[in-house]
Design a protein around this motif. Sequence first.
Motif, PDB file in Angstrom:
ATOM      1  N   GLU A  50       7.786  10.639   0.420  1.00  0.00           N
ATOM      2  CA  GLU A  50       8.164  11.500  -0.705  1.00  0.00           C
ATOM      3  C   GLU A  50       7.567  11.043  -2.026  1.00  0.00           C
ATOM      4  N   GLY A  51       6.713  10.022  -2.000  1.00  0.00           N
ATOM      5  CA  GLY A  51       6.109   9.525  -3.227  1.00  0.00           C
ATOM      6  C   GLY A  51       7.044   8.711  -4.096  1.00  0.00           C
ATOM      7  N   GLU A  52       8.104   8.199  -3.513  1.00  0.00           N
ATOM      8  CA  GLU A  52       9.107   7.456  -4.284  1.00  0.00           C
ATOM      9  C   GLU A  52       8.971   5.942  -4.193  1.00  0.00           C
ATOM     10  N   CYS A  53       8.341   5.417  -3.133  1.00  0.00           N
ATOM     11  CA  CYS A  53       8.389   3.963  -2.912  1.00  0.00           C
ATOM     12  C   CYS A  53       7.088   3.231  -3.230  1.00  0.00           C
ATOM     13  N   GLY A  54       5.950   3.917  -3.195  1.00  0.00           N
ATOM     14  CA  GLY A  54       4.678   3.283  -3.510  1.00  0.00           C
ATOM     15  C   GLY A  54       4.054   2.478  -2.386  1.00  0.00           C
ATOM     16  N   ALA A  55       4.680   2.418  -1.217  1.00  0.00           N
ATOM     17  CA  ALA A  55       4.143   1.624  -0.111  1.00  0.00           C
ATOM     18  C   ALA A  55       2.793   2.146   0.378  1.00  0.00           C
ATOM     19  N   CYS A  56       2.511   3.408   0.114  1.00  0.00           N
ATOM     20  CA  CYS A  56       1.276   4.033   0.589  1.00  0.00           C
ATOM     21  C   CYS A  56       0.215   4.168  -0.502  1.00  0.00           C
ATOM     22  N   THR A  57       0.338   3.406  -1.572  1.00  0.00           N
ATOM     23  CA  THR A  57      -0.596   3.534  -2.689  1.00  0.00           C
ATOM     24  C   THR A  57      -2.018   3.168  -2.275  1.00  0.00           C
ATOM     25  N   VAL A  58      -2.947   4.050  -2.614  1.00  0.00           N
ATOM     26  CA  VAL A  58      -4.386   3.836  -2.412  1.00  0.00           C
ATOM     27  C   VAL A  58      -5.092   4.266  -3.697  1.00  0.00           C
ATOM     28  N   LEU A  59      -6.373   3.974  -3.774  1.00  0.00           N
ATOM     29  CA  LEU A  59      -7.178   4.465  -4.892  1.00  0.00           C
ATOM     30  C   LEU A  59      -7.957   5.676  -4.415  1.00  0.00           C
ATOM     31  N   LEU A  60      -7.832   6.774  -5.124  1.00  0.00           N
ATOM     32  CA  LEU A  60      -8.575   8.001  -4.848  1.00  0.00           C
ATOM     33  C   LEU A  60      -9.489   8.216  -6.039  1.00  0.00           C
ATOM     34  N   ASP A  61     -10.782   8.075  -5.810  1.00  0.00           N
ATOM     35  CA  ASP A  61     -11.759   8.124  -6.901  1.00  0.00           C
ATOM     36  C   ASP A  61     -11.354   7.179  -8.029  1.00  0.00           C
TER      37      ASP A  61
END
Length: 165
Positions: A50-61
Motif C-alpha cells: 500500500e506504499g506505507e512501509c517503504g520496504a519496497c523502495t527502489v530508484l526509478l530514473d
Amino acid sequence: MTTTQADALVVVTVTVNGSVRTLRVPVHRTLLDGLRDELGLLGTKTCCAEGECGACTVLLDGQAVNACLVLCAETDGHEVTTIEGLSKDGLTDLQEEFLNAGAVQCGFCIPGQVVSAEYLLRTNPSPDEEEIREALSGNLCRCAGYQRIVSAVQATAARRCGGHD
C-alpha cells in the motif's frame, strides 16, 4: 478460455540495475512483483502493498519510489535500480556504515532504508538529523532501530564529504 482486459499481457523493456530487460507481464503486475517474480531480485521486500512501509523502495530514473505502487507497464523505457544494483560491486560505503552502526537488526526493512538513504545522499550530500529523519519517514522499522539508521546515514555523509573510502 477467453482473455479479459485484466488478463492482457504487456511487453515492457526496462533497464534494471544497468541491464536491459524485457518482461511480458499482466497489465496489473506491479514493479515490485515484476522485480521479485519475473527477475528474481528478492532484495526489494514485499510487505504492506500500500506504499506505507517503504520496504519496497527502489530508484526509478533516480527517484525513490515504492515499487508496490508502480505498475511494470509504467516502467517501459525507464531505469530501475534496486538494492542489488546499488551493491553489485560489493558493499557500498552506506551499507558498511549500516553495519558499523549496528543498524541492521532483523534486516527486513534495510534494503528500502538503504535505497531511501542513498537517494537522500545523492540529492543532499550533507543532511542534518532532521532532514535524514524526514527522508526516511516513509520507511518503517519494526525493530525500532531508527537512531542507528540515522547514525549510519550521518556517518556516510561525513565519509563522503571528507573523501574517505
